[in-house]
Design a protein around this motif. Structure first.
Motif, PDB file in Angstrom:
ATOM      1  N   LEU A  87       4.857  48.613  28.397  1.00 13.93           N
ATOM      2  CA  LEU A  87       5.544  48.836  28.035  1.00 13.93           C
ATOM      3  C   LEU A  87       5.093  50.073  27.127  1.00 13.93           C
ATOM      4  O   LEU A  87       5.000  49.336  26.277  1.00 13.93           O
ATOM      5  CB  LEU A  87       6.806  49.258  28.671  1.00 13.93           C
ATOM      6  N   ALA A  88       5.809  51.435  27.033  1.00 13.18           N
ATOM      7  CA  ALA A  88       4.903  52.290  25.012  1.00 13.18           C
ATOM      8  C   ALA A  88       4.106  51.928  24.802  1.00 13.18           C
ATOM      9  O   ALA A  88       3.590  52.049  23.675  1.00 13.18           O
ATOM     10  CB  ALA A  88       6.105  51.398  24.673  1.00 13.18           C
ATOM     11  N   LYS A  89       2.707  51.801  25.541  1.00 13.82           N
ATOM     12  CA  LYS A  89       1.379  51.397  24.989  1.00 13.82           C
ATOM     13  C   LYS A  89       0.685  52.745  25.807  1.00 13.82           C
ATOM     14  O   LYS A  89      -1.128  52.483  25.597  1.00 13.82           O
ATOM     15  CB  LYS A  89       0.850  50.950  25.701  1.00 13.82           C
ATOM     16  N   GLY A  90       1.693  54.000  26.538  1.00 13.53           N
ATOM     17  CA  GLY A  90       0.299  55.061  26.799  1.00 13.53           C
ATOM     18  C   GLY A  90      -0.419  54.926  27.875  1.00 13.53           C
ATOM     19  O   GLY A  90      -1.332  55.899  28.543  1.00 13.53           O
ATOM     20  N   LEU A  91       0.113  54.009  29.420  1.00 14.41           N
ATOM     21  CA  LEU A  91      -0.071  53.461  30.523  1.00 14.41           C
ATOM     22  C   LEU A  91       0.790  54.068  31.740  1.00 14.41           C
ATOM     23  O   LEU A  91       0.400  53.687  32.885  1.00 14.41           O
ATOM     24  CB  LEU A  91      -0.242  52.066  30.457  1.00 14.41           C
ATOM     25  N   GLY A  92       1.695  54.719  31.127  1.00 11.41           N
ATOM     26  CA  GLY A  92       2.477  55.465  32.866  1.00 11.41           C
ATOM     27  C   GLY A  92       3.280  54.662  32.417  1.00 11.41           C
ATOM     28  O   GLY A  92       3.936  54.711  34.209  1.00 11.41           O
ATOM     29  N   SER A  93       3.967  53.731  32.177  1.00 15.87           N
ATOM     30  CA  SER A  93       4.968  52.835  32.349  1.00 15.87           C
ATOM     31  C   SER A  93       6.244  53.621  33.102  1.00 15.87           C
ATOM     32  O   SER A  93       6.666  53.179  33.895  1.00 15.87           O
ATOM     33  CB  SER A  93       5.600  51.318  31.910  1.00 15.87           C
ATOM     34  N   SER A  94       6.973  54.324  32.318  1.00 11.64           N
ATOM     35  CA  SER A  94       8.051  55.558  32.466  1.00 11.64           C
ATOM     36  C   SER A  94       7.640  56.462  33.382  1.00 11.64           C
ATOM     37  O   SER A  94       8.557  56.189  34.833  1.00 11.64           O
ATOM     38  CB  SER A  94       8.639  56.551  31.667  1.00 11.64           C
ATOM     39  N   SER A  95       6.572  56.594  33.520  1.00  8.80           N
ATOM     40  CA  SER A  95       6.181  57.775  35.156  1.00  8.80           C
ATOM     41  C   SER A  95       6.163  56.551  36.284  1.00  8.80           C
ATOM     42  O   SER A  95       6.492  57.185  37.268  1.00  8.80           O
ATOM     43  CB  SER A  95       4.806  58.397  34.895  1.00  8.80           C
ATOM     44  N   ALA A  96       5.453  55.615  35.965  1.00 11.50           N
ATOM     45  CA  ALA A  96       5.648  54.677  37.512  1.00 11.50           C
ATOM     46  C   ALA A  96       6.727  54.500  37.416  1.00 11.50           C
ATOM     47  O   ALA A  96       6.980  53.662  38.838  1.00 11.50           O
ATOM     48  CB  ALA A  96       4.720  53.142  37.107  1.00 11.50           C
ATOM     49  N   ALA A  97       8.112  54.089  36.335  1.00 10.20           N
ATOM     50  CA  ALA A  97       8.927  53.594  36.895  1.00 10.20           C
ATOM     51  C   ALA A  97       9.956  54.967  37.870  1.00 10.20           C
ATOM     52  O   ALA A  97      10.501  54.508  38.813  1.00 10.20           O
ATOM     53  CB  ALA A  97      10.514  52.800  35.495  1.00 10.20           C
ATOM     54  N   ILE A  98       9.590  55.656  37.366  1.00 10.99           N
ATOM     55  CA  ILE A  98       9.688  57.416  37.771  1.00 10.99           C
ATOM     56  C   ILE A  98       9.689  57.714  39.490  1.00 10.99           C
ATOM     57  O   ILE A  98      11.213  57.547  40.439  1.00 10.99           O
ATOM     58  CB  ILE A  98      10.009  58.376  36.285  1.00 10.99           C
ATOM     59  N   VAL A  99       8.528  57.342  39.318  1.00 14.45           N
ATOM     60  CA  VAL A  99       7.751  57.236  40.749  1.00 14.45           C
ATOM     61  C   VAL A  99       8.498  56.846  41.812  1.00 14.45           C
ATOM     62  O   VAL A  99       8.408  56.761  42.757  1.00 14.45           O
ATOM     63  CB  VAL A  99       6.648  58.153  40.972  1.00 14.45           C
ATOM     64  N   GLY A 100       8.398  55.240  41.195  1.00 19.89           N
ATOM     65  CA  GLY A 100       8.582  54.418  42.596  1.00 19.89           C
ATOM     66  C   GLY A 100       9.925  54.004  42.759  1.00 19.89           C
ATOM     67  O   GLY A 100      10.231  54.320  44.027  1.00 19.89           O
ATOM     68  N   GLY A 101      10.820  54.695  41.725  1.00 19.01           N
ATOM     69  CA  GLY A 101      12.441  54.526  42.519  1.00 19.01           C
ATOM     70  C   GLY A 101      12.429  56.068  43.187  1.00 19.01           C
ATOM     71  O   GLY A 101      13.359  55.972  43.779  1.00 19.01           O
ATOM     72  N   MET A 102      12.131  56.998  42.544  1.00 20.10           N
ATOM     73  CA  MET A 102      11.994  57.960  43.256  1.00 20.10           C
ATOM     74  C   MET A 102      11.599  57.491  44.737  1.00 20.10           C
ATOM     75  O   MET A 102      12.335  58.467  45.766  1.00 20.10           O
ATOM     76  CB  MET A 102      11.525  59.466  42.927  1.00 20.10           C
ATOM     77  N   ILE A 103      10.254  57.309  44.800  1.00 23.24           N
ATOM     78  CA  ILE A 103       9.763  57.427  46.116  1.00 23.24           C
ATOM     79  C   ILE A 103      10.568  56.514  47.010  1.00 23.24           C
ATOM     80  O   ILE A 103      10.750  56.709  48.611  1.00 23.24           O
ATOM     81  CB  ILE A 103       8.551  56.489  46.123  1.00 23.24           C
ATOM     82  N   ALA A 104      11.152  56.005  46.713  1.00 21.05           N
ATOM     83  CA  ALA A 104      11.855  54.251  47.073  1.00 21.05           C
ATOM     84  C   ALA A 104      13.325  55.097  48.020  1.00 21.05           C
ATOM     85  O   ALA A 104      13.468  54.616  49.418  1.00 21.05           O
ATOM     86  CB  ALA A 104      12.141  53.339  46.764  1.00 21.05           C
ATOM     87  N   ALA A 105      14.016  55.513  46.996  1.00 20.45           N
ATOM     88  CA  ALA A 105      15.072  56.170  47.243  1.00 20.45           C
ATOM     89  C   ALA A 105      14.882  57.073  48.335  1.00 20.45           C
ATOM     90  O   ALA A 105      16.222  57.421  49.727  1.00 20.45           O
ATOM     91  CB  ALA A 105      15.176  56.949  45.926  1.00 20.45           C
ATOM     92  N   ASN A 106      13.559  58.228  48.358  1.00 14.05           N
ATOM     93  CA  ASN A 106      13.233  59.094  49.692  1.00 14.05           C
ATOM     94  C   ASN A 106      13.131  58.357  50.985  1.00 14.05           C
ATOM     95  O   ASN A 106      13.684  58.980  51.568  1.00 14.05           O
ATOM     96  CB  ASN A 106      11.942  59.500  49.246  1.00 14.05           C
ATOM     97  N   ILE A 107      12.468  57.034  51.458  1.00 14.85           N
ATOM     98  CA  ILE A 107      12.761  56.823  52.358  1.00 14.85           C
ATOM     99  C   ILE A 107      13.628  56.500  52.670  1.00 14.85           C
ATOM    100  O   ILE A 107      14.449  56.354  53.558  1.00 14.85           O
ATOM    101  CB  ILE A 107      11.913  55.316  52.030  1.00 14.85           C
ATOM    102  N   ILE A 108      14.509  55.607  51.634  1.00 14.79           N
ATOM    103  CA  ILE A 108      15.866  54.778  52.300  1.00 14.79           C
ATOM    104  C   ILE A 108      16.728  56.001  52.525  1.00 14.79           C
ATOM    105  O   ILE A 108      17.373  56.115  53.429  1.00 14.79           O
ATOM    106  CB  ILE A 108      16.513  54.251  51.266  1.00 14.79           C
ATOM    107  N   SER A 109      16.874  57.115  51.501  1.00 17.95           N
ATOM    108  CA  SER A 109      17.339  58.574  52.770  1.00 17.95           C
ATOM    109  C   SER A 109      17.255  59.291  53.130  1.00 17.95           C
ATOM    110  O   SER A 109      17.503  59.964  53.418  1.00 17.95           O
ATOM    111  CB  SER A 109      17.960  59.232  51.552  1.00 17.95           C
ATOM    112  N   GLY A 110      15.679  58.527  54.520  1.00 21.01           N
ATOM    113  CA  GLY A 110      15.494  59.519  54.881  1.00 21.01           C
ATOM    114  C   GLY A 110      14.001  60.379  55.783  1.00 21.01           C
ATOM    115  O   GLY A 110      14.051  61.135  55.833  1.00 21.01           O
ATOM    116  N   ASN A 111      13.531  59.877  54.172  1.00 18.73           N
ATOM    117  CA  ASN A 111      12.887  61.040  53.686  1.00 18.73           C
ATOM    118  C   ASN A 111      12.754  62.401  53.706  1.00 18.73           C
ATOM    119  O   ASN A 111      11.666  63.657  54.653  1.00 18.73           O
ATOM    120  CB  ASN A 111      11.146  60.437  55.255  1.00 18.73           C
ATOM    121  N   GLN A 112      13.177  62.893  53.189  1.00 17.54           N
ATOM    122  CA  GLN A 112      13.743  64.476  53.107  1.00 17.54           C
ATOM    123  C   GLN A 112      12.639  65.287  52.522  1.00 17.54           C
ATOM    124  O   GLN A 112      13.074  66.276  52.903  1.00 17.54           O
ATOM    125  CB  GLN A 112      15.117  64.563  52.712  1.00 17.54           C
TER     126      GLN A 112
END
Ligand code: HSE
Length: 299
Positions: A87-112
């Motif tokens: 975390l906080a090392k310039g390796l995209g940890s917050s982007s990974a968290a955001i992208v991971g959360g969004m993709i998982a949520a998109n699948i759960i809600s029917g890939n809209q």
């Protein structure tokens, strides 16, 4: 249950401030499922003692952004995180968290949502598109904002290109590292960077990385960030001397990333030793570029 694997990313690649990103072979895993009530968050690995396990958790906030966007209501949510990206090392940890959360949520809600809508939403939440676009698409990504959305182009990484990361043991938050950016840049420096970005993209696209060192030079953000990373200039110089083909601050720092298509052991050791001579303990990692972006699995 949905499992999403999201790569770490390095942004800027030297001259391409806020528009270039590259996915690395180091991944966070996000697992998500709907439960009958409440919010349960389990975290293992990087940041585990400190990251919030309530509604302020970034993965949850990102997921909730998608659920709201598509009008999906859920009784409760369980999230399990295996964090391998520091975390906080310039390796995209917050982007990974955001992208991971969004993709998982998109699948759960029917890939809209389509992939480009995920990139737009994630980029809006992160504040710049470079890391999120590379985390979604993998490889090397050029991402710009136009007409209120993110336009991206993905390039396959040169076959043998690898990176050596030197990751200092102190955190550097992007907010702090952006405070030192200049509000205005002299035209000569703009021209300097424009040429380098063009050279860099053609080098990476063609796979001819013989001019990578020049192509990764930057006068727009790195010079202002050297004071935030003790020993940065010396680490750059030492890595070049040890044979790195290119070198840059990873994103907004503090990690430094060296690139080569040949052995990086010596470069890696020299970077770590030079940091140590400047009073900084740094961890070394040699990684492949990840041609793949985030990947989801139903389990
Ligand atoms: N492009 C951003 C910056 C990336 O350099 O501030 C942060 O990882």
């Amino acid at each position: 249950m949905v499992r999403v694997q999201v790569p770490a990313t390095t942004a800027n690649l030297g001259p391409g401030l806020d528009c270039l990103g590259m996915a690395l072979h180091l991944h966070n895993i996000v697992e998500m499922s709907v439960i009958s009530a409440g919010l349960q968050i389990e975290i293992q690995g990087e940041g585990s003692p400190d990251l919030p396990r309530h509604e302020e958790n970034l993965v949850y906030k990102a997921a909730n952004t998608v659920f709201k966007q598509v009008g999906y209501e859920f009784p409760g949510l369980k999230i399990k995180l295996q964090n391998n990206i520091p975390l906080a090392k310039g390796l995209g940890s917050s982007s990974a968290a955001i992208v991971g959360g969004m993709i998982a949520a998109n699948i759960i809600s029917g890939n809209q949502l389509e992939q480009k809508e995920i990139i737009n939403l994630a980029s809006g939440m992160e504040g710049h598109p470079d890391n999120v676009a590379a985390a979604v698409l993998g490889g090397i990504v050029v991402a710009v904002q136009a007409d209120g959305e993110i336009k991206c182009h993905r390039i396959n990484p040169p076959k043998k290109l690898k990176v050596a990361l030197s990751i200092p043991d102190f955190p550097l938050f992007t907010r702090v590292s952006r405070e030192v950016l200049p509000q205005q840049v002299p035209i000569n420096d703009v021209v300097f960077n424009l040429g380098r970005v063009a050279l860099l993209i053609s080098a990476l696209y063609s796979g001819d990385i013989s001019q990578l060192q020049i192509a990764m030079e930057d006068r727009i953000h790195q010079p202002n960030r050297t004071n935030l990373v003790p020993g940065m200039k010396k680490v750059f110089a030492a890595a070049r001397l040890a044979g790195a083909k290119g070198i840059s601050l990873s994103g907004s720092g503090p990690s430094i990333i060296a690139y080569s298509d040949s052995d990086l052991e010596l470069v890696s050791r020299v970077m770590r030793d030079t940091f140590r001579q400047n009073g900084i303990i740094a961890k070394s990692l040699i990684l492949d570029i990840s041609p793949a972006g985030a990947r989801a699995f139903a389990i």
